[in-house]
Design a protein around this motif. Sequence first.
Motif, PDB file in Angstrom:
ATOM      1  N   VAL A 169       4.638  14.431   2.939  1.00  0.00           N
ATOM      2  CA  VAL A 169       3.846  13.365   3.564  1.00  0.00           C
ATOM      3  C   VAL A 169       3.130  12.536   2.500  1.00  0.00           C
ATOM      4  N   LEU A 170       2.493  13.209   1.532  1.00  0.00           N
ATOM      5  CA  LEU A 170       1.725  12.482   0.526  1.00  0.00           C
ATOM      6  C   LEU A 170       2.639  11.709  -0.423  1.00  0.00           C
TER       7      LEU A 170
ATOM      8  N   GLN B 141      -3.780  -1.545  -4.542  1.00  0.00           N
ATOM      9  CA  GLN B 141      -3.138  -0.974  -3.366  1.00  0.00           C
ATOM     10  C   GLN B 141      -4.036  -0.913  -2.135  1.00  0.00           C
ATOM     11  N   GLY B 142      -5.241  -1.412  -2.245  1.00  0.00           N
ATOM     12  CA  GLY B 142      -6.123  -1.446  -1.095  1.00  0.00           C
ATOM     13  C   GLY B 142      -6.597  -0.064  -0.662  1.00  0.00           C
ATOM     14  N   VAL B 143      -7.197  -0.039   0.517  1.00  0.00           N
ATOM     15  CA  VAL B 143      -7.724   1.215   1.063  1.00  0.00           C
ATOM     16  C   VAL B 143      -6.599   2.234   1.232  1.00  0.00           C
ATOM     17  N   THR B 144      -5.424   1.757   1.626  1.00  0.00           N
ATOM     18  CA  THR B 144      -4.289   2.671   1.844  1.00  0.00           C
ATOM     19  C   THR B 144      -3.949   3.441   0.584  1.00  0.00           C
ATOM     20  N   GLY B 145      -3.700   2.731  -0.508  1.00  0.00           N
ATOM     21  CA  GLY B 145      -3.363   3.400  -1.761  1.00  0.00           C
ATOM     22  C   GLY B 145      -4.501   4.228  -2.301  1.00  0.00           C
ATOM     23  N   PHE B 146      -5.719   3.731  -2.142  1.00  0.00           N
ATOM     24  CA  PHE B 146      -6.912   4.444  -2.583  1.00  0.00           C
ATOM     25  C   PHE B 146      -7.001   5.808  -1.902  1.00  0.00           C
ATOM     26  N   VAL B 147      -6.842   5.824  -0.579  1.00  0.00           N
ATOM     27  CA  VAL B 147      -6.956   7.069   0.187  1.00  0.00           C
ATOM     28  C   VAL B 147      -5.803   8.014  -0.145  1.00  0.00           C
ATOM     29  N   VAL B 148      -4.590   7.489  -0.228  1.00  0.00           N
ATOM     30  CA  VAL B 148      -3.435   8.347  -0.518  1.00  0.00           C
ATOM     31  C   VAL B 148      -3.574   8.970  -1.905  1.00  0.00           C
TER      32      VAL B 148
ATOM     33  N   LEU C 212      -6.350   9.632  -3.522  1.00  0.00           N
ATOM     34  CA  LEU C 212      -7.380  10.672  -3.447  1.00  0.00           C
ATOM     35  C   LEU C 212      -6.840  11.926  -2.769  1.00  0.00           C
ATOM     36  N   LEU C 213      -6.102  11.744  -1.683  1.00  0.00           N
ATOM     37  CA  LEU C 213      -5.552  12.910  -0.981  1.00  0.00           C
ATOM     38  C   LEU C 213      -4.558  13.658  -1.867  1.00  0.00           C
ATOM     39  N   LEU C 214      -3.722  12.919  -2.575  1.00  0.00           N
ATOM     40  CA  LEU C 214      -2.739  13.543  -3.467  1.00  0.00           C
ATOM     41  C   LEU C 214      -3.436  14.330  -4.568  1.00  0.00           C
ATOM     42  N   THR C 215      -4.465  13.741  -5.152  1.00  0.00           N
ATOM     43  CA  THR C 215      -5.190  14.400  -6.233  1.00  0.00           C
ATOM     44  C   THR C 215      -5.979  15.604  -5.726  1.00  0.00           C
ATOM     45  N   VAL C 216      -6.690  15.416  -4.631  1.00  0.00           N
ATOM     46  CA  VAL C 216      -7.489  16.516  -4.076  1.00  0.00           C
ATOM     47  C   VAL C 216      -6.590  17.664  -3.647  1.00  0.00           C
ATOM     48  N   ALA C 217      -5.435  17.350  -3.047  1.00  0.00           N
ATOM     49  CA  ALA C 217      -4.511  18.404  -2.626  1.00  0.00           C
ATOM     50  C   ALA C 217      -3.994  19.193  -3.825  1.00  0.00           C
TER      51      ALA C 217
ATOM     52  N   LEU D 227      -9.694  12.226 -14.731  1.00  0.00           N
ATOM     53  CA  LEU D 227     -10.447  11.470 -13.722  1.00  0.00           C
ATOM     54  C   LEU D 227     -11.822  11.063 -14.239  1.00  0.00           C
ATOM     55  N   MET D 228     -12.437  11.896 -15.076  1.00  0.00           N
ATOM     56  CA  MET D 228     -13.739  11.543 -15.620  1.00  0.00           C
ATOM     57  C   MET D 228     -13.629  10.365 -16.581  1.00  0.00           C
TER      58      MET D 228
END
Length: 809
Positions: A108-109, A717-724, A726-731, A758-759
């Motif tokens: 999915v990600l 990439q807008g909010v869409t790319g931003f959220v994806v 973050l989800l990919l990295t957090v996962a 990331l820092m």
Amino acid sequence: MLTPSINLPVALAAFSIGSILALNYPIGQFIAPICFLLCALLAFYRLSLFPIIIPVIMPIIGFAPWTGWLSFEELDLLILATAAGGYAKSVVEGKQPSPKRTSLLFLVLASSMSASILISMFRGFADAGGFVFGWFQGYDGPMNSIRIGKSFFLALLLIPLMARLQDNPENNISQKLALGIAIGLGTASLAALWERLAFTDLLNFSSDYRSTALFWEMHVGGAALDGWLLLTFPFSIWALRNSRGNAQFAISLCLVGLALYASLTTFSRGVYLALIVSLPLLAWQTRGHLKDAEKQQKIPTWGFFRWIVALILLGTMAGLVFPAGGYRGLLALLGLVAVAISIPSVLRGMPFALFLTGGMAGLLSGVLLIAIANFLPKGPYALYALILAASFSSIYWQKIRKARTGEFVCTASFFALLLAAGNVADYWGGIEAFKGMSGALAMLLVISLWGMFSRQALWPNELRWQGSLVTAAIAACGVVAVFVGGDYMGERFSTSGKDFEGRKSHWTQTIAMLQTPWDMAFGKGLGRFPANYFFAIPTGAFPGTYQINEESGNAWLSLVGPKHPISFGDILRISQRLPLSSQGPFELNFKIRAKTDVGIHAEVCEKQLLYPGGCAIGNVEIKGTAGAWRPVHIPLVGPLLNGGPWYAPRLKMFSLAVGTQSGTADIDDVQMTTFGGQNLLTNGNFAHEMERWFFSSDRDHMPWHAKNLLVNLMFDQGVTGFVVFLLLTVAALWKVNFGSARQHELAPYLSAAFIGFLMVGVFDSLMDVPRLALMYYLLVLYAFSIGQRGKVVHLGVPSNDVPAGQYKR
């Protein structure tokens, strides 16, 4: 893993695209196609080597300053060759993929990120006025969207091949990848070391020369080297902890030292902060792993708290010595540290009377020798070196012979060395240096005596541990030298508050450029930040631009100068690499036309990327030519450029620029000659667009970068790319810290790499550097493919004794 029916078209597509790129490579008619074919064949027969090869050469493979290629690069050829050979091998073998489960979350990600990048890529084309293919477009053209977007898909292309390698445990894919990344850190650090040796003193921490290594992407600033260092640094610790034998351990220590030096010479506050956070976190995460390693190899270690105390003490001693004692004082201190941590193991248990006698003998002989040495040229340095060698020799022989006379000699040499170190400081920096060294010697003496007479050993009597502590001492001395001995770093920290306010304003302006709901949802488009910034921000921020124009079969270069006051570092340069043998004198000839009066700046500099060494410079003021072409001749005035030392040659670069604020000029038929009338430039008539030409903005960096990884993603990439993202990295972070991969041997190193990267991304874009984005995405996607079991390996030599499932974190 792709099915066999998909392997064939993927192999053909990779081979076809790679062949087209290779055939159009700007340098050498056959070199690139031959290398591409050889890499594809190597991948076909030895695919398991590429987890090592790719990260090793990734930081040194970019040759844009020589080729003029920006949209594509040599790394693309390597990845496509790997894919062509690897997928072709799968077709020939006809093997079914292993029944390894593929995470639904991963699918999915990965699919969501692919869709987001494709949408933003097409939005980038539209924002640029439509898609037009070009080999040499700049950052304002539609090809910049492809330059930025291809990194994720190249990483995605490699993941099934890595999964296939993981199917066979004998491939040791995790260990090879970690080893390759560690060596890749070394190649980048060596490039930074060469740069410092070539263009500034090795220990010069006062100039504003910041290392760039071979990351050409820093030609408009940015943090490409910074991001690479933090993404790969944890794997140097992996190499250190998994080395087998003293030789491998020594090489790993050198790697850590090189990487620390490269990190210090970035003079990046973000790098320092990221190291301070990620390395202690790595130490904490691997504490259970170290206990298991101790059981296998019987290597005594210290706990996390003791290492922190040791670093504080080492830093304090270096801080006392360096302000007046300089580097000579630090070297004397480091030698003493090495002796002080070795001597308690051979003196513990000796009679106090014998120790007192040996100490008195050492002090008396030291005073006598110092009195003699001070009358000789460089005598204090020679005496210190002689006593240091005698101290190590006595310690070595005492470990073998274990005699009372050996204890006496060790004690005497140690006390004589203390006096010799104080004398070195006094000889170099006078009484103030002696006072500082005396404070450090008192601390070291107390610690040594405590170690000698304590009932139990305070630290391990083991060569690897001692080497690690000496490396830590060198690092502490380096940090002190940067912050105490270099005014530049002090100035940077003194302006941190002001700089942060400037960054926040820049981020606000960047987000403000997303003006429509579609912009907010999907971004302006990949790689569109520079072009939008030029027109959306007040004209004073315009850094200049260039364009190739053509009319009636004739091409020329159009140059526009910055719209703000110009200093030497602010001009937009169009450059070309010159042979190392080019010394001068140089003469420049070209044709120009300009509607208004304009100044032209020309130079040949010894230069890696942003910071010039010696230069031959010419300037000329051109009157408006009313649309007619006019020949111009400029002699470049300056010293002969000898190219620096043989072990660190200085690269040379010719540059041409508009030196007038808001000035414009058309330039054609550029020729630069040296002794004998030989033209040193290629494609001076721009018939092949920007082939062999390159551009740079040495100091004006804000217009080229969003200066924050997440802000840059939001813009592209807008909010869409931003959220994806973050989800990919957090996962990925969740999986290696709390999920099914948490017990894998690479899990803590991947976690530290992500967090450090990331820092650094808090203060710079990073993902607008294709090489960095490719490596980051590759590691994130790879984190989804690792499971609970692994092998304990010593630099590629497997041991099945302890499964990774037994590691406790």
